[in-house]
Scaffold this active site. Structure first.
Site, PDB file in Angstrom:
ATOM      1  CE1 TYR A 149      29.208  54.949  35.486  1.00 53.31           C
ATOM      2  CE2 TYR A 149      27.574  53.336  36.146  1.00 53.31           C
ATOM      3  CZ  TYR A 149      27.956  54.396  35.350  1.00 53.31           C
ATOM      4  OH  TYR A 149      27.073  54.901  34.446  1.00 53.31           O
TER       5      TYR A 149
ATOM      6  NE  ARG B 237      15.868  60.518  49.066  1.00 59.62           N
ATOM      7  CZ  ARG B 237      16.868  61.385  49.140  1.00 59.62           C
ATOM      8  NH1 ARG B 237      18.073  61.051  48.719  1.00 59.62           N
ATOM      9  NH2 ARG B 237      16.668  62.592  49.627  1.00 59.62           N
TER      10      ARG B 237
ATOM     11  N   GLY C 112      29.318  58.769  41.705  1.00 62.19           N
ATOM     12  CA  GLY C 112      29.567  60.177  41.395  1.00 62.19           C
ATOM     13  C   GLY C 112      30.922  60.686  41.863  1.00 62.19           C
TER      14      GLY C 112
ATOM     15  CE  LYS D 262      26.073  52.425  31.393  1.00 56.44           C
ATOM     16  NZ  LYS D 262      26.166  52.558  32.845  1.00 56.44           N
TER      17      LYS D 262
ATOM     18  CE  LYS E 277      23.866  57.119  44.594  1.00 56.09           C
ATOM     19  NZ  LYS E 277      23.890  58.378  45.358  1.00 56.09           N
ATOM     20  CB  SER E 278      18.261  55.929  45.963  1.00 59.35           C
ATOM     21  OG  SER E 278      18.151  56.373  47.297  1.00 59.35           O
TER      22      SER E 278
ATOM     23  CG  ASN F 131      26.213  59.274  26.936  1.00 61.13           C
ATOM     24  OD1 ASN F 131      25.340  60.022  27.343  1.00 61.13           O
ATOM     25  ND2 ASN F 131      26.916  58.490  27.759  1.00 61.13           N
TER      26      ASN F 131
ATOM     27  CG  ASP G 296      23.352  51.281  34.261  1.00 63.21           C
ATOM     28  OD1 ASP G 296      23.169  50.873  33.100  1.00 63.21           O
ATOM     29  OD2 ASP G 296      24.140  52.219  34.544  1.00 63.21           O
TER      30      ASP G 296
ATOM     31  CG  HIS H 277      30.299  54.731  29.711  1.00 65.94           C
ATOM     32  ND1 HIS H 277      30.767  54.328  30.933  1.00 65.94           N
ATOM     33  CD2 HIS H 277      29.336  55.632  29.994  1.00 65.94           C
ATOM     34  CE1 HIS H 277      30.097  54.949  31.898  1.00 65.94           C
ATOM     35  NE2 HIS H 277      29.226  55.748  31.347  1.00 65.94           N
TER      36      HIS H 277
ATOM     37  N   GLY I 202      20.816  52.220  39.584  1.00 67.58           N
ATOM     38  CA  GLY I 202      22.071  52.807  39.098  1.00 67.58           C
ATOM     39  C   GLY I 202      23.171  52.689  40.140  1.00 67.58           C
ATOM     40  CB  THR I 203      26.043  50.792  40.562  1.00 66.50           C
ATOM     41  OG1 THR I 203      26.674  50.632  39.286  1.00 66.50           O
ATOM     42  CG2 THR I 203      24.955  49.755  40.737  1.00 66.50           C
TER      43      THR I 203
HETATM   44  P1  NDP Z   1      19.652  59.982  39.415  1.00 69.37           P
HETATM   45  O1  NDP Z   1      18.790  60.826  38.525  1.00 69.37           O
HETATM   46  O2  NDP Z   1      19.295  58.563  39.582  1.00 69.37           O
HETATM   47  O3  NDP Z   1      19.722  60.734  40.811  1.00 69.37           O
HETATM   48  C1  NDP Z   1      20.442  60.236  41.877  1.00 69.37           C
HETATM   49  C2  NDP Z   1      20.316  61.232  43.005  1.00 69.37           C
HETATM   50  O4  NDP Z   1      18.940  61.386  43.364  1.00 69.37           O
HETATM   51  C3  NDP Z   1      21.039  60.792  44.251  1.00 69.37           C
HETATM   52  O5  NDP Z   1      21.557  61.978  44.834  1.00 69.37           O
HETATM   53  C4  NDP Z   1      19.946  60.209  45.141  1.00 69.37           C
HETATM   54  O6  NDP Z   1      20.256  60.414  46.517  1.00 69.37           O
HETATM   55  C5  NDP Z   1      18.744  61.047  44.735  1.00 69.37           C
HETATM   56  N1  NDP Z   1      17.473  60.317  44.791  1.00 69.37           N
HETATM   57  C6  NDP Z   1      17.229  59.060  44.337  1.00 69.37           C
HETATM   58  N2  NDP Z   1      15.943  58.743  44.524  1.00 69.37           N
HETATM   59  C7  NDP Z   1      15.350  59.812  45.111  1.00 69.37           C
HETATM   60  C8  NDP Z   1      14.042  60.086  45.552  1.00 69.37           C
HETATM   61  N3  NDP Z   1      13.065  59.192  45.432  1.00 69.37           N
HETATM   62  N4  NDP Z   1      13.788  61.294  46.115  1.00 69.37           N
HETATM   63  C9  NDP Z   1      14.756  62.213  46.246  1.00 69.37           C
HETATM   64  N5  NDP Z   1      16.032  62.015  45.841  1.00 69.37           N
HETATM   65  C10 NDP Z   1      16.320  60.828  45.277  1.00 69.37           C
HETATM   66  O7  NDP Z   1      21.139  60.191  38.899  1.00 69.37           O
HETATM   67  P2  NDP Z   1      22.382  59.329  38.416  1.00 69.37           P
HETATM   68  O8  NDP Z   1      23.247  60.296  37.723  1.00 69.37           O
HETATM   69  O9  NDP Z   1      22.977  58.504  39.491  1.00 69.37           O
HETATM   70  O10 NDP Z   1      21.794  58.361  37.283  1.00 69.37           O
HETATM   71  C11 NDP Z   1      21.292  57.085  37.566  1.00 69.37           C
HETATM   72  C12 NDP Z   1      22.211  56.001  37.009  1.00 69.37           C
HETATM   73  O11 NDP Z   1      22.352  56.161  35.600  1.00 69.37           O
HETATM   74  C13 NDP Z   1      23.661  56.048  37.514  1.00 69.37           C
HETATM   75  O12 NDP Z   1      23.801  55.562  38.830  1.00 69.37           O
HETATM   76  C14 NDP Z   1      24.343  55.208  36.464  1.00 69.37           C
HETATM   77  O13 NDP Z   1      24.129  53.827  36.700  1.00 69.37           O
HETATM   78  C15 NDP Z   1      23.637  55.669  35.193  1.00 69.37           C
HETATM   79  N6  NDP Z   1      24.338  56.763  34.482  1.00 69.37           N
HETATM   80  C16 NDP Z   1      24.776  56.534  33.193  1.00 69.37           C
HETATM   81  C17 NDP Z   1      25.433  57.510  32.482  1.00 69.37           C
HETATM   82  C18 NDP Z   1      25.922  57.237  31.114  1.00 69.37           C
HETATM   83  O14 NDP Z   1      26.734  58.031  30.595  1.00 69.37           O
HETATM   84  N7  NDP Z   1      25.489  56.166  30.470  1.00 69.37           N
HETATM   85  C19 NDP Z   1      25.675  58.852  33.058  1.00 69.37           C
HETATM   86  C20 NDP Z   1      25.145  59.008  34.407  1.00 69.37           C
HETATM   87  C21 NDP Z   1      24.495  58.001  35.060  1.00 69.37           C
HETATM   88  P3  NDP Z   1      20.602  59.230  47.568  1.00 69.37           P
HETATM   89  O15 NDP Z   1      21.506  58.241  46.907  1.00 69.37           O
HETATM   90  O16 NDP Z   1      21.275  59.997  48.675  1.00 69.37           O
HETATM   91  O17 NDP Z   1      19.295  58.642  48.004  1.00 69.37           O
END
Ligand code: NDP
Length: 340
Positions: free
Chosen positions: A63, A270, A27, A92, A264-265, A164, A58, A125, A23-24
């Protein structure tokens, strides 16, 4: 270097989608401004992800990261690490571009920002249409979807779909579209299993992609969320049983339900951990334990959109909806690598 091998799921149209992507969405901060300062870290994280075996990315017009995503992919293609057809890119169309011609133009603009010849998957989206001043445009998403169908017919994209969309919106789309959507991207987490919507998608051969799959497990702001949290004793015990982390358990659980995840990380260990879930199986008795956490809890509720036509979620009883954050209405494309 550690490597991961990520299997594919098949889309109904013959294309394949890697079962786990990257995920990209960087936030918004506490002032609801886009976290632009993380863009260089995203570039490094994506390079690492490709090097260890991620092939699915993604992104979205919203974004602001399409130039960065395209930059990394093209760099890795030039370096011979991957070929274009190894990579699966989703983008999207945002709420400002919901007229048929605007949706088509948005896909073309995404292609330009990504610097690619085609996009693997383009989604609407949200089913809601809002202009840059925050006005409800009330454009029918069927109209938007026709723009995506045209993009597919003209070879700009390989697959199209939605994000959604609730069950009713999906049924209506299926009744009127020419080309069936290949994907519905929605939030599915351990306490939001969306069983009815997911089984409807399965019955129609529409692939579910889960966003924000960790829900409130990894988010500090969701401190008042219902269980489980990442230190939940039951999850912890199950994770230990499989010699995995809680987050791996969640991603594997969703994979075993036939759902694509896109965690996303920006943290290398991670990024590796999240994709290291294809070497174990959660037993059915443990799946049943995990399913018990489902309580319909949505960790991200965009309540400020509740007053707009086609809001897809259950509405909350409150007068205080707030305004749409400015950063979701107006932005410059790209952060570091702006190519408008
Ligand atoms: P995620 O559920 O992927 O969570 C991301 C958070 O979790 C970040 O703070 C990351 O920290 C942390 N994290 C990631 N891996 C780990 C791990 N193994 N252990 C502990 N913490 C972890 O949330 P997102 O909201 O980013 O969703 C993922 C993707 O989905 C987005 O990036 C986007 O591409 C998509 N998306 C789509 C939407 C839509 O409306 N269609 C809405 C929201 C998201 P860190 O980066 O510091 O490691």
């Amino acid at each position: 270097m550690d490597k991961v091998t990520i299997p594919n799921f098949h889309l109904y149209n013959g294309n394949e989608i890697p079962a786990l992507g990257f995920g990209t969405w960087l936030g918004l901060d506490e002032r609801l401004e886009f976290k632009v300062w993380d863009a260089p870290k995203l570039i490094d994280a994506m390079m690492y992800a490709i090097d260890i075996g991620y092939r699915h990315f993604d992104t979205a017009h919203l974004y602001r990261m399409e130039p960065e995503v395209g930059f990394v992919i093209n760099k890795k293609i030039r370096e011979g690490v991957v070929q274009r057809d190894d990579i699966f890119v989703t983008t999207k169309v945002w709420q400002h571009n919901h007229r048929t011609d605007d949706a088509y133009a948005s896909v073309k603009a995404s292609l330009g920002r990504l610097g690619l010849d085609y996009i693997d998957l383009v989604l609407i989206h949200w089913p809601i249409s809002i202009d840059t001043s925050g006005m409800d445009e009330r454009i029918d998403y069927l109209e938007t979807y026709r723009g995506l169908e045209n993009a597919l017919k003209n070879g700009l994209v390989k697959s199209i779909g939605v994000s959604n969309f609730n069950l009713r919106q999906l049924e209506r789309l299926l009744a009127h579209c020419e080309i069936k959507p290949a994907v519905n991207q929605i939030q599915v987490t351990i306490n939001l299993l969306e069983k009815e919507l997911v089984s409807f998608c399965k019955s129609q051969d529409i692939q579910v992609v889960s966003y924000s799959s960790f829900g409130s497990l990894t988010r500090s702001y969701a401190i008042d969320a219902p269980p489980p949290k990442s230190d939940d004793p039951c999850l912890d015990e199950l994770a230990r049983k499989y010699n995995k982390t809680v987050t791996q358990l969640v991603l594997r659980f969703l994979y075993q339900r036939g759902i694509v995840t896109i965690p996303k990380s920006l943290t290398p260990n991670r990024i590796l951990e999240n994709a290291s879930i294809f070497d174990f199986d959660i037993e059915s008795s443990d799946v049943a334990i995990l399913e018990k956490f489902d309580c319909g809890y949505r960790s991200d509720v965009p309540i400020f959109w509740q007053k707009y036509a086609n809001y897809p979620f259950e509405k909350q009883e409150t007068e205080f909806l707030g305004d749409v954050p400015e950063s979701l209405l107006v932005w410059k494309n790209g952060a570091n690598l702006d190519v408008d």
